[in-house]
Design a protein around this motif. Structure first.
Motif, PDB file in Angstrom:
ATOM      1  N   THR A  61       0.841  -1.188   0.000  1.00  0.00           N
ATOM      2  CA  THR A  61       0.000   0.000   0.000  1.00  0.00           C
ATOM      3  C   THR A  61       0.884   1.249   0.000  1.00  0.00           C
ATOM      4  OG1 THR A  61      -0.187   0.234   2.414  1.00  0.00           O
ATOM      5  CG2 THR A  61      -1.734  -1.264   1.326  1.00  0.00           C
TER       6      THR A  61
ATOM      7  N   LEU B  83      -7.569   4.130   0.304  1.00  0.00           N
ATOM      8  CA  LEU B  83      -7.598   3.217   1.433  1.00  0.00           C
ATOM      9  C   LEU B  83      -8.489   3.694   2.573  1.00  0.00           C
ATOM     10  CD1 LEU B  83      -3.822   2.324   1.375  1.00  0.00           C
ATOM     11  CD2 LEU B  83      -5.693   0.790   0.766  1.00  0.00           C
TER      12      LEU B  83
ATOM     13  N   VAL C  17     -13.291   1.379   2.912  1.00  0.00           N
ATOM     14  CA  VAL C  17     -13.151  -0.055   3.181  1.00  0.00           C
ATOM     15  C   VAL C  17     -13.745  -0.887   2.055  1.00  0.00           C
ATOM     16  CG1 VAL C  17     -13.738  -1.919   4.790  1.00  0.00           C
ATOM     17  CG2 VAL C  17     -13.074   0.337   5.669  1.00  0.00           C
TER      18      VAL C  17
ATOM     19  N   ILE D  54     -11.146  -1.206  -0.546  1.00  0.00           N
ATOM     20  CA  ILE D  54     -10.135  -2.187  -0.146  1.00  0.00           C
ATOM     21  C   ILE D  54     -10.621  -3.595  -0.483  1.00  0.00           C
ATOM     22  CG2 ILE D  54      -9.004  -3.268   1.843  1.00  0.00           C
ATOM     23  CD1 ILE D  54      -8.930  -0.472   3.142  1.00  0.00           C
TER      24      ILE D  54
ATOM     25  N   HIS E 262      -6.815   1.479   7.768  1.00  0.00           N
ATOM     26  CA  HIS E 262      -6.626   0.580   6.618  1.00  0.00           C
ATOM     27  C   HIS E 262      -5.625  -0.532   6.913  1.00  0.00           C
ATOM     28  CE1 HIS E 262      -2.692   2.305   5.488  1.00  0.00           C
ATOM     29  NE2 HIS E 262      -3.222   3.474   5.818  1.00  0.00           N
TER      30      HIS E 262
ATOM     31  N   CYS F 160      -6.841  -4.034   5.492  1.00  0.00           N
ATOM     32  CA  CYS F 160      -5.983  -4.690   4.499  1.00  0.00           C
ATOM     33  C   CYS F 160      -5.449  -6.011   5.058  1.00  0.00           C
ATOM     34  CB  CYS F 160      -4.834  -3.784   4.097  1.00  0.00           C
ATOM     35  SG  CYS F 160      -5.323  -2.362   3.080  1.00  0.00           S
TER      36      CYS F 160
END
Length: 255
Positions: A17, A69, A72, A75, A122, A126
């Motif tokens: 990321t 990010l 959600v 993501i 995040h 993630c």
């Protein structure tokens, strides 16, 4: 200088990321240089596409995926797209962050929520998505990027330091919860890294002098130094490393 080659990283599916610039870009280049299949997420499209193009001759050319990010749902969507294309994710590097300075008296609840979303939230989501993928293989590595800032109590960064302190706690919690699945989780804590953003926004000739004086090693930290720690921790060479913080700060104790 010569650096280690990690055969265990070849062909691994890696998600990074904030991979378009700075430390993240060094991560992308380093993992691609090891023969890994790299997917990197960012909102900085121009820089990310330029990086992708510069590495088009890599063993596995990296793939840029635009992703905010803070969202959600975004993501979830991008992680699903990566696994559909590349199979289970084997390594996640949670690098994305933003160290904008802020004055205590001007912080609003909306600003607080946005900064936490940018710098902390995040990491969890993630990791959640990557762990679902890693359980399929019975192994995996998650690397979270912390910061030396809260260890030194730097000024005008209260929310950022709160987030970065939280990342170290999150790392230990994830390491405990995921260890039985063969998933290792560690936190890399960079010191003052000489990125283009840092040099443009925060560093001056005077601050550079103070910085060097505060470090045990009188040498500036470059993004590649942080990336090389990530390579070790992600590789089989780091097979018994989990739930810990690894500093790349040249021994910075402040000045």
């Amino acid at each position: 200088m010569s650096y280690a080659i990690y055969p265990s990283l070849k062909d691994k599916t890696v998600v990074i990321t904030g991979g378009g610039t700075g430390i993240g870009a060094a991560m992308v280049e380093a993992f691609a240089g090891q023969g890994a299949q790299v997917y990197f997420l960012d909102v900085a499209e121009a820089d990310s596409l330029a990086l992708q193009n510069s590495l088009c001759n890599a063993y596995h050319p990296p793939h840029f995926q635009r992703c905010d990010l803070r969202n959600v749902d975004a993501i979830t969507e991008v992680f699903s797209a990566i696994t559909d294309k590349a199979g289970p994710i084997e390594i996640l590097v949670n690098n994305a962050a933003n160290d904008d300075r802020h004055d205590l008296d001007t912080v609003s609840p909306d600003y607080w929520d946005d900064r936490i979303a940018v710098n902390l939230r995040h990491h969890f989501f993630c990791a959640q998505k990557a762990a679902q993928s890693m359980r399929t293989n019975g192994h995996g590595v998650i690397l979270n990027l912390g910061s030396i800032s809260w260890h030194l109590a730097l000024p005008d960064l209260a929310i950022y330091m709160t987030a970065k302190a939280g990342i170290e706690g999150l790392t230990r919690g994830l390491a405990r919860d995921l260890g039985s699945c063969g998933i290792r989780v560690n936190c890399i804590v960079p010191g003052a890294v000489r990125t283009a953003r840092q040099m443009k926004l925060w560093q001056t000739e005077e601050s550079e002098t103070r910085l060097i004086e505060g470090q045990c090693l009188p040498e500036r930290i470059e993004p590649e130094h942080v990336a090389r720690m990530a390579l070790f921790l992600a590789s089989d060479d780091g097979a018994r490393c989990s739930g810990r913080e690894y500093f790349v700060d040249a021994g910075w104790y402040g000045a």
